[in-house]
Design a protein around this motif. Structure first.
Motif, PDB file in Angstrom:
ATOM      1  N   TRP A 144       0.848  -1.182   0.000  1.00 49.26           N
ATOM      2  CA  TRP A 144       0.000   0.000   0.000  1.00 49.26           C
ATOM      3  C   TRP A 144       0.883   1.231   0.000  1.00 49.26           C
ATOM      4  CZ3 TRP A 144      -4.355  -0.710   4.207  1.00 49.26           C
ATOM      5  CH2 TRP A 144      -5.115  -1.848   3.874  1.00 49.26           C
ATOM      6  N   LYS A 145       0.440   2.262  -0.698  1.00 46.50           N
ATOM      7  CA  LYS A 145       1.176   3.523  -0.651  1.00 46.50           C
ATOM      8  C   LYS A 145       0.444   4.417   0.333  1.00 46.50           C
ATOM      9  CE  LYS A 145       2.941   3.274  -5.357  1.00 46.50           C
ATOM     10  NZ  LYS A 145       2.351   1.929  -5.608  1.00 46.50           N
ATOM     11  N   ILE A 146       1.106   4.725   1.426  1.00 47.43           N
ATOM     12  CA  ILE A 146       0.470   5.523   2.464  1.00 47.43           C
ATOM     13  C   ILE A 146       1.140   6.883   2.564  1.00 47.43           C
ATOM     14  CG2 ILE A 146      -0.088   5.638   4.931  1.00 47.43           C
ATOM     15  CD1 ILE A 146      -0.224   2.581   4.909  1.00 47.43           C
ATOM     16  N   THR A 147       0.352   7.910   2.446  1.00 42.02           N
ATOM     17  CA  THR A 147       0.866   9.278   2.512  1.00 42.02           C
ATOM     18  C   THR A 147       0.136   9.998   3.632  1.00 42.02           C
ATOM     19  OG1 THR A 147       0.755   9.147   0.105  1.00 42.02           O
ATOM     20  CG2 THR A 147       1.399  11.269   1.044  1.00 42.02           C
ATOM     21  N   LYS A 148       0.876  10.751   4.423  1.00 44.37           N
ATOM     22  CA  LYS A 148       0.241  11.559   5.472  1.00 44.37           C
ATOM     23  C   LYS A 148       0.123  12.981   4.952  1.00 44.37           C
ATOM     24  CE  LYS A 148      -0.822   9.864   9.604  1.00 44.37           C
ATOM     25  NZ  LYS A 148      -2.234   9.882  10.051  1.00 44.37           N
ATOM     26  N   LYS A 149      -1.045  13.570   5.099  1.00 48.83           N
ATOM     27  CA  LYS A 149      -1.226  14.940   4.670  1.00 48.83           C
ATOM     28  C   LYS A 149      -2.027  15.658   5.750  1.00 48.83           C
ATOM     29  CE  LYS A 149      -1.802  17.338   0.353  1.00 48.83           C
ATOM     30  NZ  LYS A 149      -2.423  17.342  -0.971  1.00 48.83           N
ATOM     31  N   GLU A 150      -1.314  16.340   6.643  1.00 46.28           N
ATOM     32  CA  GLU A 150      -1.963  16.947   7.809  1.00 46.28           C
ATOM     33  C   GLU A 150      -3.058  17.939   7.426  1.00 46.28           C
ATOM     34  OE1 GLU A 150      -2.088  16.481  11.147  1.00 46.28           O
ATOM     35  OE2 GLU A 150      -0.954  14.651  10.730  1.00 46.28           O
ATOM     36  N   SER A 151      -2.920  18.588   6.275  1.00 44.36           N
ATOM     37  CA  SER A 151      -3.932  19.585   5.885  1.00 44.36           C
ATOM     38  C   SER A 151      -5.302  18.933   5.695  1.00 44.36           C
ATOM     39  CB  SER A 151      -3.516  20.290   4.594  1.00 44.36           C
ATOM     40  OG  SER A 151      -3.434  19.344   3.544  1.00 44.36           O
ATOM     41  N   LEU A 152      -5.316  17.610   5.525  1.00 53.11           N
ATOM     42  CA  LEU A 152      -6.592  16.916   5.322  1.00 53.11           C
ATOM     43  C   LEU A 152      -7.170  16.375   6.629  1.00 53.11           C
ATOM     44  CD1 LEU A 152      -5.889  14.927   2.030  1.00 53.11           C
ATOM     45  CD2 LEU A 152      -6.978  17.150   2.307  1.00 53.11           C
ATOM     46  N   ARG A 153      -6.422  16.493   7.731  1.00 52.70           N
ATOM     47  CA  ARG A 153      -6.876  15.903   8.994  1.00 52.70           C
ATOM     48  C   ARG A 153      -8.122  16.607   9.540  1.00 52.70           C
ATOM     49  NH1 ARG A 153      -4.963  12.795  12.980  1.00 52.70           N
ATOM     50  NH2 ARG A 153      -2.757  12.803  12.343  1.00 52.70           N
ATOM     51  N   ILE A 154      -9.156  15.798   9.816  1.00 52.50           N
ATOM     52  CA  ILE A 154     -10.363  16.317  10.456  1.00 52.50           C
ATOM     53  C   ILE A 154     -10.496  15.683  11.843  1.00 52.50           C
ATOM     54  CG2 ILE A 154     -12.908  16.353  10.324  1.00 52.50           C
ATOM     55  CD1 ILE A 154     -12.664  16.411   7.277  1.00 52.50           C
ATOM     56  N   ILE A 155     -10.034  14.438  11.969  1.00 50.53           N
ATOM     57  CA  ILE A 155     -10.200  13.635  13.183  1.00 50.53           C
ATOM     58  C   ILE A 155      -8.825  13.223  13.708  1.00 50.53           C
ATOM     59  CG2 ILE A 155     -11.147  11.399  14.001  1.00 50.53           C
ATOM     60  CD1 ILE A 155     -13.319  13.411  13.285  1.00 50.53           C
ATOM     61  N   SER A 156      -8.664  13.237  15.027  1.00 50.53           N
ATOM     62  CA  SER A 156      -7.379  12.800  15.602  1.00 50.53           C
ATOM     63  C   SER A 156      -7.232  11.282  15.425  1.00 50.53           C
ATOM     64  CB  SER A 156      -7.310  13.144  17.090  1.00 50.53           C
ATOM     65  OG  SER A 156      -8.198  12.310  17.817  1.00 50.53           O
ATOM     66  N   ASP A 157      -5.978  10.818  15.394  1.00 52.42           N
ATOM     67  CA  ASP A 157      -5.721   9.378  15.278  1.00 52.42           C
ATOM     68  C   ASP A 157      -6.409   8.641  16.423  1.00 52.42           C
ATOM     69  OD1 ASP A 157      -4.152   9.977  13.124  1.00 52.42           O
ATOM     70  OD2 ASP A 157      -2.232   9.647  14.127  1.00 52.42           O
ATOM     71  N   GLU A 158      -6.350   9.268  17.602  1.00 48.70           N
ATOM     72  CA  GLU A 158      -6.907   8.646  18.803  1.00 48.70           C
ATOM     73  C   GLU A 158      -8.423   8.461  18.672  1.00 48.70           C
ATOM     74  OE1 GLU A 158      -7.100   9.630  23.605  1.00 48.70           O
ATOM     75  OE2 GLU A 158      -7.074  11.253  22.116  1.00 48.70           O
ATOM     76  N   MET A 159      -9.091   9.488  18.173  1.00 47.48           N
ATOM     77  CA  MET A 159     -10.542   9.409  18.022  1.00 47.48           C
ATOM     78  C   MET A 159     -10.926   8.367  16.966  1.00 47.48           C
ATOM     79  SD  MET A 159     -13.156  12.555  17.372  1.00 47.48           S
ATOM     80  CE  MET A 159     -14.563  12.612  18.446  1.00 47.48           C
ATOM     81  N   PHE A 160     -10.152   8.324  15.891  1.00 50.76           N
ATOM     82  CA  PHE A 160     -10.407   7.351  14.819  1.00 50.76           C
ATOM     83  C   PHE A 160     -10.272   5.933  15.365  1.00 50.76           C
ATOM     84  CE2 PHE A 160      -9.429   4.859  11.016  1.00 50.76           C
ATOM     85  CZ  PHE A 160     -10.405   5.313  10.150  1.00 50.76           C
ATOM     86  N   GLU A 161      -9.206   5.717  16.154  1.00 55.34           N
ATOM     87  CA  GLU A 161      -8.938   4.410  16.746  1.00 55.34           C
ATOM     88  C   GLU A 161     -10.033   4.031  17.745  1.00 55.34           C
ATOM     89  OE1 GLU A 161      -6.819   0.828  17.627  1.00 55.34           O
ATOM     90  OE2 GLU A 161      -7.104   2.125  15.876  1.00 55.34           O
ATOM     91  N   LYS A 162     -10.486   4.993  18.544  1.00 55.52           N
ATOM     92  CA  LYS A 162     -11.574   4.736  19.505  1.00 55.52           C
ATOM     93  C   LYS A 162     -12.831   4.283  18.765  1.00 55.52           C
ATOM     94  CE  LYS A 162     -10.694   7.665  23.537  1.00 55.52           C
ATOM     95  NZ  LYS A 162     -10.864   9.059  23.984  1.00 55.52           N
ATOM     96  N   ALA A 163     -13.121   4.946  17.641  1.00 52.32           N
ATOM     97  CA  ALA A 163     -14.312   4.591  16.861  1.00 52.32           C
ATOM     98  C   ALA A 163     -14.167   3.178  16.301  1.00 52.32           C
ATOM     99  CB  ALA A 163     -14.538   5.600  15.737  1.00 52.32           C
TER     100      ALA A 163
END
Length: 179
Positions: A146-165
């Motif tokens: 998989w090609k994984i790219t991080k782009k902070e400008s697109l962040r709406i949800i924290s990693d922690e909140m995503f993981e909790k969900a």
């Protein structure tokens, strides 16, 4: 109780979102009509992701849509407070807030939002590939391809909140299956 006040806050937030949606849709319908005609002429198919708008440029790029980003946050927060996907869809529909394709929200649509890594600013490409030119079925690729790219400008949800969900989804599924 604190539970009541957070519920009230959530409902206040929904009313505000509904009002913003009204303002927005008046402007948007004009814009959408123009851009659809323009895209149709150029043969471009828009890749719609709730929470973002496609930005101009040769390469496909996204920018946060402020209003939709707030709705995405609302969806995650409500889910983590114990609302079901069905109930969240119902709340949004009651407020006249529509999906990107101007449809009513469904359990499925809410579920897709809760599972989309893009909301953490993570772009995952090449999850699937065609088996071969003759065989166009898609197969899942190994994680390391998989090609994984991080782009902070697109962040709406924290990693922690995503993981909790994510954990909450697993928890609810096991309860549902009587585990």
């Amino acid at each position: 109780s604190s539970d009541m006040s957070s519920r009230d806050a959530n409902e206040g937030m929904l009313v505000l979102l509904a009002w913003m949606a009204e303002q927005e849709s008046a402007n948007t319908s004009k814009r959408i009509r123009i851009s659809k005609e323009y895209n149709a002429k150029r043969g471009r198919v828009p890749n719609l992701v709730y929470g973002y708008d496609k930005t101009k440029g040769e390469l496909f790029d996204l920018a946060q849509n402020e209003f939709e980003a707030e709705v995405v946050k609302f969806i995650f927060e409500a889910y983590l407070e114990g609302y079901s996907e069905v109930k969240i869809a119902k709340l949004l529909n009651e407020q006249g807030i529509m999906t990107k394709r101007n449809c009513r929200w469904s359990q499925n649509a809410i579920n897709r939002i809760l599972q989309n890594e893009l909301y953490t600013g993570t772009i995952i490409n090449s999850k699937e590939e065609m088996v071969s030119f003759k065989d166009t079925r898609r197969q899942k690729r190994a994680l390391e391809d998989w090609k994984i790219t991080k782009k902070e400008s697109l962040r709406i949800i924290s990693d922690e909140m995503f993981e909790k969900a994510r954990l909450e989804r697993i928890h609810r599924a096991s309860e549902f299956n009587g585990a």
